[in-house]
Design a protein around this motif. Structure first.
Motif, PDB file in Angstrom:
ATOM      1  N   VAL A   1       0.973  -1.042  -0.157  1.00  0.00           N
ATOM      2  CA  VAL A   1      -0.003   0.108   0.032  1.00  0.00           C
ATOM      3  C   VAL A   1       0.944   1.176  -0.022  1.00  0.00           C
ATOM      4  N   CYS A   2       2.002   1.420   0.894  1.00  0.00           N
ATOM      5  CA  CYS A   2       2.667   2.379   0.812  1.00  0.00           C
ATOM      6  C   CYS A   2       3.601   2.531  -0.523  1.00  0.00           C
ATOM      7  N   GLY A   3       4.002   1.626  -0.801  1.00  0.00           N
ATOM      8  CA  GLY A   3       4.608   1.809  -2.131  1.00  0.00           C
ATOM      9  C   GLY A   3       3.960   2.374  -3.300  1.00  0.00           C
ATOM     10  N   VAL A   4       2.724   1.723  -3.373  1.00  0.00           N
ATOM     11  CA  VAL A   4       1.740   2.243  -4.450  1.00  0.00           C
ATOM     12  C   VAL A   4       1.468   3.947  -3.966  1.00  0.00           C
ATOM     13  N   ALA A   5       1.378   4.131  -3.030  1.00  0.00           N
ATOM     14  CA  ALA A   5       0.751   5.280  -2.469  1.00  0.00           C
ATOM     15  C   ALA A   5       2.098   6.287  -2.906  1.00  0.00           C
ATOM     16  N   GLY A   6       3.336   5.848  -2.310  1.00  0.00           N
ATOM     17  CA  GLY A   6       4.376   6.721  -2.597  1.00  0.00           C
ATOM     18  C   GLY A   6       4.421   6.847  -4.142  1.00  0.00           C
ATOM     19  N   ALA A   7       4.239   5.855  -4.995  1.00  0.00           N
ATOM     20  CA  ALA A   7       4.352   6.065  -6.480  1.00  0.00           C
ATOM     21  C   ALA A   7       3.347   6.850  -7.047  1.00  0.00           C
ATOM     22  N   ASP A   8       2.314   7.068  -6.188  1.00  0.00           N
ATOM     23  CA  ASP A   8       1.154   8.102  -6.587  1.00  0.00           C
ATOM     24  C   ASP A   8       0.264   7.161  -7.754  1.00  0.00           C
ATOM     25  N   LEU A   9       0.150   6.061  -7.397  1.00  0.00           N
ATOM     26  CA  LEU A   9      -0.627   5.147  -8.457  1.00  0.00           C
ATOM     27  C   LEU A   9      -2.086   5.067  -7.989  1.00  0.00           C
ATOM     28  N   SER A  10      -2.928   4.380  -8.575  1.00  0.00           N
ATOM     29  CA  SER A  10      -4.415   4.569  -8.520  1.00  0.00           C
ATOM     30  C   SER A  10      -4.852   3.507  -7.295  1.00  0.00           C
ATOM     31  N   PRO A  11      -6.023   3.841  -6.642  1.00  0.00           N
ATOM     32  CA  PRO A  11      -6.187   2.762  -5.449  1.00  0.00           C
ATOM     33  C   PRO A  11      -6.636   1.290  -6.160  1.00  0.00           C
ATOM     34  N   ARG A  12      -7.049   1.348  -7.578  1.00  0.00           N
ATOM     35  CA  ARG A  12      -7.095   0.112  -8.156  1.00  0.00           C
ATOM     36  C   ARG A  12      -5.844  -0.989  -7.903  1.00  0.00           C
ATOM     37  N   VAL A  13      -4.876  -0.175  -8.228  1.00  0.00           N
ATOM     38  CA  VAL A  13      -3.556  -0.750  -8.223  1.00  0.00           C
ATOM     39  C   VAL A  13      -3.201  -1.293  -6.874  1.00  0.00           C
ATOM     40  N   VAL A  14      -3.439  -0.482  -5.784  1.00  0.00           N
ATOM     41  CA  VAL A  14      -3.379  -0.937  -4.362  1.00  0.00           C
ATOM     42  C   VAL A  14      -4.133  -2.323  -4.160  1.00  0.00           C
ATOM     43  N   LEU A  15      -5.260  -2.485  -4.599  1.00  0.00           N
ATOM     44  CA  LEU A  15      -6.241  -3.592  -4.377  1.00  0.00           C
ATOM     45  C   LEU A  15      -5.664  -4.705  -5.085  1.00  0.00           C
ATOM     46  N   ILE A  16      -5.310  -4.453  -6.355  1.00  0.00           N
ATOM     47  CA  ILE A  16      -4.847  -5.735  -7.173  1.00  0.00           C
ATOM     48  C   ILE A  16      -3.506  -6.119  -6.382  1.00  0.00           C
ATOM     49  N   LEU A  17      -2.483  -5.275  -6.317  1.00  0.00           N
ATOM     50  CA  LEU A  17      -1.362  -5.604  -5.845  1.00  0.00           C
ATOM     51  C   LEU A  17      -1.472  -6.120  -4.314  1.00  0.00           C
ATOM     52  N   GLY A  18      -2.090  -5.580  -3.379  1.00  0.00           N
ATOM     53  CA  GLY A  18      -2.365  -5.892  -2.258  1.00  0.00           C
ATOM     54  C   GLY A  18      -3.077  -7.167  -2.044  1.00  0.00           C
ATOM     55  N   PHE A  19      -3.906  -7.618  -2.818  1.00  0.00           N
ATOM     56  CA  PHE A  19      -4.578  -9.003  -2.616  1.00  0.00           C
ATOM     57  C   PHE A  19      -3.644  -9.908  -3.099  1.00  0.00           C
ATOM     58  N   ALA A  20      -3.118  -9.533  -4.334  1.00  0.00           N
ATOM     59  CA  ALA A  20      -2.074 -10.598  -4.721  1.00  0.00           C
ATOM     60  C   ALA A  20      -0.868 -10.971  -3.722  1.00  0.00           C
ATOM     61  N   ASN A  21      -0.396  -9.918  -3.229  1.00  0.00           N
ATOM     62  CA  ASN A  21       0.513 -10.250  -2.219  1.00  0.00           C
ATOM     63  C   ASN A  21      -0.028 -10.976  -0.748  1.00  0.00           C
ATOM     64  N   LEU A  22      -1.387 -10.405  -0.431  1.00  0.00           N
ATOM     65  CA  LEU A  22      -1.930 -11.128   0.616  1.00  0.00           C
ATOM     66  C   LEU A  22      -2.066 -12.695   0.622  1.00  0.00           C
ATOM     67  N   LEU A  23      -2.540 -13.025  -0.679  1.00  0.00           N
ATOM     68  CA  LEU A  23      -2.782 -14.332  -0.951  1.00  0.00           C
ATOM     69  C   LEU A  23      -1.655 -15.271  -1.080  1.00  0.00           C
ATOM     70  N   ALA A  24      -0.985 -14.856  -2.023  1.00  0.00           N
ATOM     71  CA  ALA A  24       0.345 -15.493  -2.407  1.00  0.00           C
ATOM     72  C   ALA A  24       1.401 -15.445  -1.196  1.00  0.00           C
ATOM     73  N   ASP A  25       1.749 -14.384  -0.531  1.00  0.00           N
ATOM     74  CA  ASP A  25       2.736 -14.378   0.518  1.00  0.00           C
ATOM     75  C   ASP A  25       2.093 -15.178   1.727  1.00  0.00           C
ATOM     76  N   GLY A  26       0.654 -15.095   2.002  1.00  0.00           N
ATOM     77  CA  GLY A  26       0.348 -15.738   3.029  1.00  0.00           C
ATOM     78  C   GLY A  26       0.187 -17.216   2.972  1.00  0.00           C
ATOM     79  N   PHE A  27       0.055 -17.665   1.519  1.00  0.00           N
ATOM     80  CA  PHE A  27       0.223 -19.043   1.583  1.00  0.00           C
ATOM     81  C   PHE A  27       1.496 -19.510   1.633  1.00  0.00           C
ATOM     82  N   SER A  28       2.776 -18.694   1.211  1.00  0.00           N
ATOM     83  CA  SER A  28       4.143 -18.950   1.222  1.00  0.00           C
ATOM     84  C   SER A  28       4.588 -19.153   2.667  1.00  0.00           C
ATOM     85  N   MET A  29       3.754 -18.260   3.336  1.00  0.00           N
ATOM     86  CA  MET A  29       4.195 -18.243   4.793  1.00  0.00           C
ATOM     87  C   MET A  29       3.980 -19.451   5.562  1.00  0.00           C
ATOM     88  N   GLY A  30       2.453 -19.842   5.389  1.00  0.00           N
ATOM     89  CA  GLY A  30       2.016 -20.966   5.921  1.00  0.00           C
ATOM     90  C   GLY A  30       2.743 -22.313   5.465  1.00  0.00           C
TER      91      GLY A  30
END
Length: 186
Positions: A39-68
């Protein structure tokens, strides 16, 4: 007998929580920090909220699965190594630990995205995400005191500072990278 592992039906809720505390704190901490870093990286790059959701959910599920999955595999590896050395395995339920890590990651990691998921009227989502994330980081850190018996205030502040440092790095890297690529940012 101190240090004895009691059957699950003889454990208090505090003992069960204590057994999974490493998985829960690790998962929650990494979930909220890595998702908020996106979220911070996307906000710092001044990208759209849509990008936050796309990257955020991709990270959330992929990284969460990887961690588990990584927690599961590391416990299985440790068990196999102990068995090969003729020692008794310390943990017999690696799947439960992996699941605890995954669930904690997802539950805490969705918090920074909440400001982008739910309509806020005229409010900007990023400042709301900052507040929600800070409160959650502090709360997760403070909750460690239930089993560690350390000061809840110190435990909460420690996690808040670690998460805040990671968020600041992500924000400035996003802003700097955006300026390098001709986008918004600094």
């Amino acid at each position: 007998m101190p240090g004895a592992v009691l059957p699950p039906d003889h454990r208090s809720p505090r003992q069960v929580l204590g057994h999974y505390i490493r998985d829960l704190v690790y998962g929650a901490n990494d979930g909220i920090i890595t998702t908020f870093a996106v979220v911070c990286g996307v906000a710092g790059a001044d990208l759209s909220p849509r990008v936050v959701l796309i990257l955020g959910f991709a990270n959330l599920l992929a990284d969460g699965f990887s961690m588990g999955a990584s927690n599961y595999l590391s416990i299985r590896s440790e068990t196999a190594a102990r068995t090969a050395a003729g020692e008794e395995a310390k943990e017999k339920h690696p799947f439960r630990h992996g699941a605890a890590t995954f669930l904690a990651f997802i539950l805490a990691g969705i918090v920074p995205l909440a400001a982008y998921i739910f309509p806020l009227g005229d409010r900007e989502p990023f400042p709301v995400a900052i507040v929600l994330t800070a409160l959650t980081l502090f709360g997760v850190g403070a909750s460690r005191a239930v089993v560690t018996m350390h000061s809840w205030w110190r435990s909460g502040t420690e996690m808040l500072l670690v998460g805040g440092a990671a968020a600041a790095v992500a924000y400035f890297v996003g802003a700097f990278t955006a300026t390098l690529t001709g986008g918004g940012g600094l």
